[in-house]
Design a protein around this motif. Structure first.
Motif, PDB file in Angstrom:
ATOM      1  N   THR A 126     -15.732   3.394   0.371  1.00 36.58           N
ATOM      2  CA  THR A 126     -15.436   2.082   0.948  1.00 36.58           C
ATOM      3  C   THR A 126     -14.366   1.372   0.140  1.00 36.58           C
ATOM      4  N   LEU A 127     -14.442   1.435  -1.173  1.00 42.98           N
ATOM      5  CA  LEU A 127     -13.430   0.815  -2.027  1.00 42.98           C
ATOM      6  C   LEU A 127     -12.078   1.491  -1.843  1.00 42.98           C
ATOM      7  N   ALA A 128     -12.071   2.818  -1.776  1.00 43.10           N
ATOM      8  CA  ALA A 128     -10.816   3.543  -1.577  1.00 43.10           C
ATOM      9  C   ALA A 128     -10.194   3.210  -0.221  1.00 43.10           C
ATOM     10  N   PHE A 129     -11.011   3.171   0.818  1.00 43.23           N
ATOM     11  CA  PHE A 129     -10.494   2.834   2.138  1.00 43.23           C
ATOM     12  C   PHE A 129     -10.012   1.388   2.182  1.00 43.23           C
ATOM     13  N   SER A 130     -10.678   0.491   1.483  1.00 44.12           N
ATOM     14  CA  SER A 130     -10.233  -0.906   1.423  1.00 44.12           C
ATOM     15  C   SER A 130      -8.858  -1.018   0.783  1.00 44.12           C
ATOM     16  N   ALA A 131      -8.621  -0.234  -0.262  1.00 41.30           N
ATOM     17  CA  ALA A 131      -7.326  -0.257  -0.933  1.00 41.30           C
ATOM     18  C   ALA A 131      -6.209   0.234  -0.022  1.00 41.30           C
ATOM     19  N   VAL A 132      -6.538   1.069   0.948  1.00 43.50           N
ATOM     20  CA  VAL A 132      -5.533   1.561   1.898  1.00 43.50           C
ATOM     21  C   VAL A 132      -5.409   0.626   3.095  1.00 43.50           C
ATOM     22  N   PHE A 133      -6.529   0.153   3.618  1.00 42.35           N
ATOM     23  CA  PHE A 133      -6.501  -0.676   4.831  1.00 42.35           C
ATOM     24  C   PHE A 133      -5.892  -2.055   4.601  1.00 42.35           C
ATOM     25  N   GLY A 134      -6.041  -2.615   3.405  1.00 35.17           N
ATOM     26  CA  GLY A 134      -5.490  -3.943   3.121  1.00 35.17           C
ATOM     27  C   GLY A 134      -3.986  -4.013   3.347  1.00 35.17           C
ATOM     28  N   PRO A 135      -3.216  -3.174   2.655  1.00 34.27           N
ATOM     29  CA  PRO A 135      -1.762  -3.190   2.895  1.00 34.27           C
ATOM     30  C   PRO A 135      -1.384  -2.794   4.314  1.00 34.27           C
ATOM     31  N   LEU A 136      -2.129  -1.870   4.905  1.00 38.28           N
ATOM     32  CA  LEU A 136      -1.812  -1.477   6.280  1.00 38.28           C
ATOM     33  C   LEU A 136      -1.986  -2.642   7.255  1.00 38.28           C
ATOM     34  N   LEU A 137      -2.887  -3.545   6.938  1.00 39.86           N
ATOM     35  CA  LEU A 137      -3.104  -4.703   7.794  1.00 39.86           C
ATOM     36  C   LEU A 137      -2.090  -5.812   7.533  1.00 39.86           C
ATOM     37  N   LEU A 138      -1.658  -5.982   6.284  1.00 43.99           N
ATOM     38  CA  LEU A 138      -0.807  -7.118   5.923  1.00 43.99           C
ATOM     39  C   LEU A 138       0.691  -6.827   5.970  1.00 43.99           C
ATOM     40  N   VAL A 139       1.125  -5.604   5.696  1.00 47.54           N
ATOM     41  CA  VAL A 139       2.559  -5.324   5.593  1.00 47.54           C
ATOM     42  C   VAL A 139       3.271  -5.272   6.939  1.00 47.54           C
ATOM     43  N   PRO A 140       2.771  -4.603   7.975  1.00 44.30           N
ATOM     44  CA  PRO A 140       3.550  -4.507   9.216  1.00 44.30           C
ATOM     45  C   PRO A 140       3.977  -5.842   9.846  1.00 44.30           C
ATOM     46  N   PRO A 141       3.170  -6.890   9.816  1.00 40.68           N
ATOM     47  CA  PRO A 141       3.649  -8.146  10.408  1.00 40.68           C
ATOM     48  C   PRO A 141       4.842  -8.767   9.672  1.00 40.68           C
ATOM     49  N   ILE A 142       4.982  -8.528   8.370  1.00 41.28           N
ATOM     50  CA  ILE A 142       6.100  -9.136   7.643  1.00 41.28           C
ATOM     51  C   ILE A 142       7.304  -8.218   7.554  1.00 41.28           C
ATOM     52  N   TRP A 143       7.184  -6.977   7.988  1.00 43.27           N
ATOM     53  CA  TRP A 143       8.268  -6.022   7.878  1.00 43.27           C
ATOM     54  C   TRP A 143       9.538  -6.462   8.608  1.00 43.27           C
ATOM     55  N   PRO A 144       9.474  -6.938   9.848  1.00 42.17           N
ATOM     56  CA  PRO A 144      10.717  -7.360  10.525  1.00 42.17           C
ATOM     57  C   PRO A 144      11.452  -8.484   9.783  1.00 42.17           C
ATOM     58  N   ASP A 145      10.720  -9.442   9.250  1.00 42.88           N
ATOM     59  CA  ASP A 145      11.364 -10.524   8.501  1.00 42.88           C
ATOM     60  C   ASP A 145      12.015  -9.992   7.235  1.00 42.88           C
ATOM     61  N   ALA A 146      11.350  -9.079   6.562  1.00 40.43           N
ATOM     62  CA  ALA A 146      11.916  -8.511   5.338  1.00 40.43           C
ATOM     63  C   ALA A 146      13.188  -7.733   5.647  1.00 40.43           C
ATOM     64  N   CYS A 147      13.210  -7.020   6.757  1.00 40.71           N
ATOM     65  CA  CYS A 147      14.408  -6.267   7.124  1.00 40.71           C
ATOM     66  C   CYS A 147      15.554  -7.213   7.476  1.00 40.71           C
TER      67      CYS A 147
END
Length: 81
Positions: free
Chosen positions: A50-71
């Motif tokens: 659960t901890l390992a999956f949380s470490a992966v799911f957190g960025p997967l949930l937060l990064v894609p919405p800000i990616w277009p602005d960063a680009c």
């Protein structure tokens, strides 16, 4: 007691409380609420996974919405240089 009615009321209360939390604290608080639940659903009862999956799911949930602005920002910086 009608279980369908009780589930609908409980589900509505959960949605309203989660929405109020996100409105007050922002999307990072939403990730803090939802990511451990998603990880536990995916990993099962073992807390190590659960901890390992949380470490992966957190960025997967937060990064894609800000990616277009960063680009767009990086493209604008490159054009100015």
């Amino acid at each position: 007691m009608r279980t369908g009615l009780a589930r609908a009321i409980a589900g509505s209360a959960i949605v309203l409380l989660c929405g109020a939390t996100v409105a007050m604290a922002g999307p990072i608080a939403f990730a803090g609420l939802i990511v451990p639940h998603l990880a536990r659903w995916a990993a099962g009862p073992d807390m190590r996974w659960t901890l390992a999956f949380s470490a992966v799911f957190g960025p997967l949930l937060l990064v894609p919405p800000i990616w277009p602005d960063a680009c767009r920002c990086s493209a604008a910086i490159c054009r100015r240089a």
